[in-house]
Write a protein that holds these residues in place. Structure first.
Motif, PDB file in Angstrom:
ATOM      1  N   GLU A 303       0.835  -1.211   0.000  1.00 49.82           N
ATOM      2  CA  GLU A 303       0.000   0.000   0.000  1.00 49.82           C
ATOM      3  C   GLU A 303       0.866   1.257   0.000  1.00 49.82           C
ATOM      4  N   ALA A 304       2.005   1.200   0.685  1.00 53.93           N
ATOM      5  CA  ALA A 304       2.926   2.345   0.698  1.00 53.93           C
ATOM      6  C   ALA A 304       3.477   2.604  -0.700  1.00 53.93           C
ATOM      7  N   VAL A 305       3.789   1.524  -1.436  1.00 52.46           N
ATOM      8  CA  VAL A 305       4.293   1.677  -2.801  1.00 52.46           C
ATOM      9  C   VAL A 305       3.187   2.175  -3.728  1.00 52.46           C
ATOM     10  N   LYS A 306       2.005   1.647  -3.562  1.00 52.13           N
ATOM     11  CA  LYS A 306       0.877   2.033  -4.420  1.00 52.13           C
ATOM     12  C   LYS A 306       0.524   3.511  -4.263  1.00 52.13           C
ATOM     13  N   THR A 307       0.546   4.006  -3.031  1.00 49.51           N
ATOM     14  CA  THR A 307       0.114   5.381  -2.753  1.00 49.51           C
ATOM     15  C   THR A 307       1.266   6.365  -2.634  1.00 49.51           C
ATOM     16  N   TYR A 308       2.484   5.851  -2.531  1.00 48.53           N
ATOM     17  CA  TYR A 308       3.686   6.655  -2.275  1.00 48.53           C
ATOM     18  C   TYR A 308       3.564   7.456  -0.977  1.00 48.53           C
ATOM     19  N   LEU A 309       3.151   6.752   0.067  1.00 50.15           N
ATOM     20  CA  LEU A 309       3.045   7.373   1.384  1.00 50.15           C
ATOM     21  C   LEU A 309       4.362   8.010   1.814  1.00 50.15           C
ATOM     22  N   PHE A 310       5.483   7.357   1.523  1.00 53.40           N
ATOM     23  CA  PHE A 310       6.773   7.878   1.957  1.00 53.40           C
ATOM     24  C   PHE A 310       7.453   8.718   0.883  1.00 53.40           C
ATOM     25  N   ASN A 311       6.915   8.719  -0.317  1.00 59.07           N
ATOM     26  CA  ASN A 311       7.443   9.602  -1.356  1.00 59.07           C
ATOM     27  C   ASN A 311       6.732  10.948  -1.267  1.00 59.07           C
ATOM     28  N   THR A 312       6.518  11.335  -0.038  1.00 53.40           N
ATOM     29  CA  THR A 312       5.920  12.622   0.282  1.00 53.40           C
ATOM     30  C   THR A 312       7.019  13.568   0.755  1.00 53.40           C
ATOM     31  N   GLN A 360       0.210  12.660 -13.379  1.00 52.70           N
ATOM     32  CA  GLN A 360       1.060  12.390 -14.535  1.00 52.70           C
ATOM     33  C   GLN A 360       2.430  11.880 -14.093  1.00 52.70           C
ATOM     34  N   SER A 361       2.934  12.421 -13.004  1.00 53.42           N
ATOM     35  CA  SER A 361       4.203  11.950 -12.444  1.00 53.42           C
ATOM     36  C   SER A 361       4.034  10.594 -11.770  1.00 53.42           C
ATOM     37  N   MET A 362       2.960  10.439 -11.009  1.00 56.11           N
ATOM     38  CA  MET A 362       2.714   9.180 -10.297  1.00 56.11           C
ATOM     39  C   MET A 362       2.612   8.007 -11.279  1.00 56.11           C
ATOM     40  N   ARG A 363       1.940   8.217 -12.393  1.00 52.52           N
ATOM     41  CA  ARG A 363       1.778   7.143 -13.369  1.00 52.52           C
ATOM     42  C   ARG A 363       3.108   6.747 -14.010  1.00 52.52           C
ATOM     43  N   ASN A 364       4.049   7.667 -13.984  1.00 53.34           N
ATOM     44  CA  ASN A 364       5.358   7.365 -14.547  1.00 53.34           C
ATOM     45  C   ASN A 364       6.331   6.876 -13.480  1.00 53.34           C
ATOM     46  N   GLY A 365       5.866   6.808 -12.217  1.00 49.88           N
ATOM     47  CA  GLY A 365       6.672   6.188 -11.173  1.00 49.88           C
ATOM     48  C   GLY A 365       7.283   7.118 -10.159  1.00 49.88           C
ATOM     49  N   GLY A 366       6.792   8.368 -10.030  1.00 48.30           N
ATOM     50  CA  GLY A 366       7.381   9.288  -9.066  1.00 48.30           C
ATOM     51  C   GLY A 366       6.341  10.167  -8.399  1.00 48.30           C
ATOM     52  N   GLY A 367       6.459  10.339  -7.081  1.00 48.15           N
ATOM     53  CA  GLY A 367       5.550  11.186  -6.326  1.00 48.15           C
ATOM     54  C   GLY A 367       6.156  12.544  -6.008  1.00 48.15           C
ATOM     55  N   PRO A 368       5.560  13.284  -5.061  1.00 46.54           N
ATOM     56  CA  PRO A 368       6.039  14.633  -4.737  1.00 46.54           C
ATOM     57  C   PRO A 368       7.515  14.702  -4.370  1.00 46.54           C
ATOM     58  N   ALA A 369       8.009  13.728  -3.595  1.00 48.04           N
ATOM     59  CA  ALA A 369       9.409  13.772  -3.175  1.00 48.04           C
ATOM     60  C   ALA A 369      10.357  13.507  -4.331  1.00 48.04           C
ATOM     61  N   CYS A 370       9.926  12.704  -5.305  1.00 48.08           N
ATOM     62  CA  CYS A 370      10.770  12.465  -6.482  1.00 48.08           C
ATOM     63  C   CYS A 370      10.994  13.750  -7.273  1.00 48.08           C
ATOM     64  N   LEU A 371      10.016  14.628  -7.228  1.00 45.42           N
ATOM     65  CA  LEU A 371      10.050  15.827  -8.063  1.00 45.42           C
ATOM     66  C   LEU A 371      10.933  16.940  -7.514  1.00 45.42           C
ATOM     67  N   ARG A 372      11.450  16.791  -6.290  1.00 40.33           N
ATOM     68  CA  ARG A 372      12.164  17.918  -5.697  1.00 40.33           C
ATOM     69  C   ARG A 372      13.577  17.541  -5.260  1.00 40.33           C
ATOM     70  N   LEU A 373      14.458  18.556  -5.307  1.00 35.73           N
ATOM     71  CA  LEU A 373      15.819  18.467  -4.801  1.00 35.73           C
ATOM     72  C   LEU A 373      15.938  19.498  -3.689  1.00 35.73           C
ATOM     73  N   ARG A 374      16.388  19.048  -2.509  1.00 32.34           N
ATOM     74  CA  ARG A 374      16.407  19.924  -1.333  1.00 32.34           C
ATOM     75  C   ARG A 374      17.786  20.562  -1.146  1.00 32.34           C
ATOM     76  N   VAL A 375      17.797  21.848  -0.817  1.00 29.45           N
ATOM     77  CA  VAL A 375      19.034  22.566  -0.538  1.00 29.45           C
ATOM     78  C   VAL A 375      18.828  23.422   0.709  1.00 29.45           C
ATOM     79  N   ALA A 376      19.452  23.007   1.813  1.00 25.34           N
ATOM     80  CA  ALA A 376      19.410  23.835   3.022  1.00 25.34           C
ATOM     81  C   ALA A 376      20.407  24.974   2.855  1.00 25.34           C
ATOM     82  N   MET A 377      19.988  26.178   3.166  1.00 19.06           N
ATOM     83  CA  MET A 377      20.847  27.333   2.902  1.00 19.06           C
ATOM     84  C   MET A 377      20.516  28.499   3.831  1.00 19.06           C
TER      85      MET A 377
END
Length: 447
Positions: A303-312, A360-377
């Motif tokens: 269920e975590a993979v299906k919904t991307y609970l942790f790809n948040t 559109q991103s989820m269907r291709n295999g990526g959720g919100p966290a896949c879409l971002r790169l984090r930079v602490a500054m």
């Protein structure tokens, strides 16, 4: 001095398509060959960026790659005009051609590993593009990724850029999708958590049997050395091979962290308790570290993979609360939505859940966290960033107009072989580099 974490989201490219290229990524494989909507995908991504900006976050844009990658096709023996190269490759080597059309650069969590100045020996923010050697289609990205990152973070006083690791599977590096930084505050030295799938030089260690372990311990250690990280502030954890075989291709599909919160599934890691104890020790006791473990009985791995609970995304809001940025698939799952509603009531910093449509991103295999790169500054470091890539009302409007002007409503697998699509894409990207003030970052611009 004010410190914060900025998110730089990948802008979906004009050739966005579903090619099903990623073995081990269940969503990618299940949607292979479906018709995609580049325009809708780009607008969904921009809407998420604008939403985070409106929440008070520092939000930036990371430009997509040029696709199809004609230059790689030429290296593989196809010749003639660009149109001839595309036509011949599509006919003679269709699998290779699909790979050089990949839309996967939109998932910028794989673009690079970044260490903030508070952690590094020289006090600069360090960037190492991921080599992504495990997948041919992604191994084409690191040079252009490096060009784009250097155009965004030009100031040598504040930023240090490294060449990607050697292009060999022994040093397979998947970037920030397998990297999490925990800290009491963004401006203070933190603990950098590197997650790997296998040991490259020791085949006796546990490894998945069904799907590949893309990231090696040796790659993690190399990046830590390049970034000048202290051993006392680094933890290496192995991803559970069993969950890799269940479709957890990156750690950010099974765990996510922010400041003093690590949100992870019960099955995420090998030797979990020992490694979490090490993490706690290195984190220290000045600030409470919240280790939020999701039990199998609460949410299954499937269920975590299906919904991307942790790809948040777990983000720190200006009011001090933390929020989870989740895909609407989490809201649509009775199990996951119930868990998240209950999580808000617990004694943890996470007090808000925000859902966004990134289908559109989820269907291709990526959720919100896949879409971002984090930079602490710091605020000073933010001022050294190329200001044209930072989201605001004007940039949001400009990029939406740019998408409307250049993107197709739909793309099928057959459309990728249309030579006109390459010209449309190059025209769009050339204009984008002017909007974002990137200079010449693409091969077609560099001759």
């Amino acid at each position: 001095m004010k410190f914060f974490e900025a998110n730089f989201d990948g802008l979906v490219g004009p050739t966005h398509n579903y090619a099903g290229l990623s073995i081990g990524n269940v969503a990618s494989l299940s949607n292979a060959k479906n018709t995609s909507s580049p325009r809708q995908a780009a607008k969904q991504g921009l809407s998420k960026m604008k939403a985070l900006h409106d929440l008070g976050m520092v939000q930036g844009v990371l430009a997509p790659q040029e696709r199809p990658d004609v230059y790689t096709l030429r290296r593989l023996g196809f010749s003639g005009s660009d149109a001839q190269v595309i036509t011949n490759a599509a006919k003679q080597a269709p699998a290779v051609f699909k790979a050089v059309c990949s839309a996967s650069s939109m998932w910028t969590a794989n673009a690079a590993t970044i260490s903030p100045s508070a952690d590094t020996a020289d006090g600069k923010i360090h960037f190492t593009p991921a080599n992504l050697t495990n997948k041919f289609h992604r191994s084409l990205e690191p040079v252009t990724t490096g060009n784009i990152l250097q155009a965004m973070f030009r100031n040598q006083e504040h930023f240090a850029h490294h060449t990607h690791l050697p292009d060999n599977d022994h040093f397979g590096d998947e970037g920030a999708a397998n990297h999490t930084r925990l800290c009491s505050a963004y401006g203070k030295r933190g603990v950098e958590l590197f997650v790997f799938g296998r040991y490259a030089f020791d085949s006796s260690k546990p490894a998945p049997q069904r799907f590949p372990a893309r990231h090696t311990l040796e790659a993690c250690e190399a990046v830590a050395r390049l970034h000048g990280l202290s051993d006392e502030h680094v933890v290496y954890m192995q991803q559970n091979p069993d969950v890799i075989d269940q479709g957890v291709f990156h750690n950010d599909v099974i765990a996510v962290g922010n400041q003093n919160v690590l949100f992870y599934h019960q099955q995420a890691f090998v030797d979990s308790q020992t490694k979490l104890n090490e993490l706690q020790r290195k984190f220290g006791n000045d600030t409470e570290l919240f280790l939020i473990e999701v039990k199998d009985s609460e949410v299954s791995v499937a269920e975590a993979v299906k919904t991307y609970l942790f790809n948040t995304q777990v983000i720190s809001l200006p009011n001090g609360e933390m929020a989870i940025i989740a895909p609407t698939e989490c809201q649509e799952s009775a199990t996951v939505s119930a868990y998240l509603n209950e999580l808000k009531q617990r004694n943890t910093p996470i007090k808000q859940i925000h859902y966004y449509d990134v289908k559109q991103s989820m269907r291709n295999g990526g959720g919100p966290a896949c879409l971002r790169l984090r930079v602490a500054m710091s605020e000073q470091e933010k001022q050294a960033v190329n200001q044209h890539v930072l989201m605001n009302d004007q940039l949001f409007a400009t990029l939406n107009q740019w998408v409307d002007k250049h993107y197709r409503d739909e793309i099928s697998e057959a459309d990728l072989a249309d030579p006109q699509l390459l010209q449309e894409s190059r025209t769009a990207l050339d204009e984008l580099t002017q909007i974002l003030n990137l200079g010449s970052v693409y091969p077609f611009q560099r001759g």
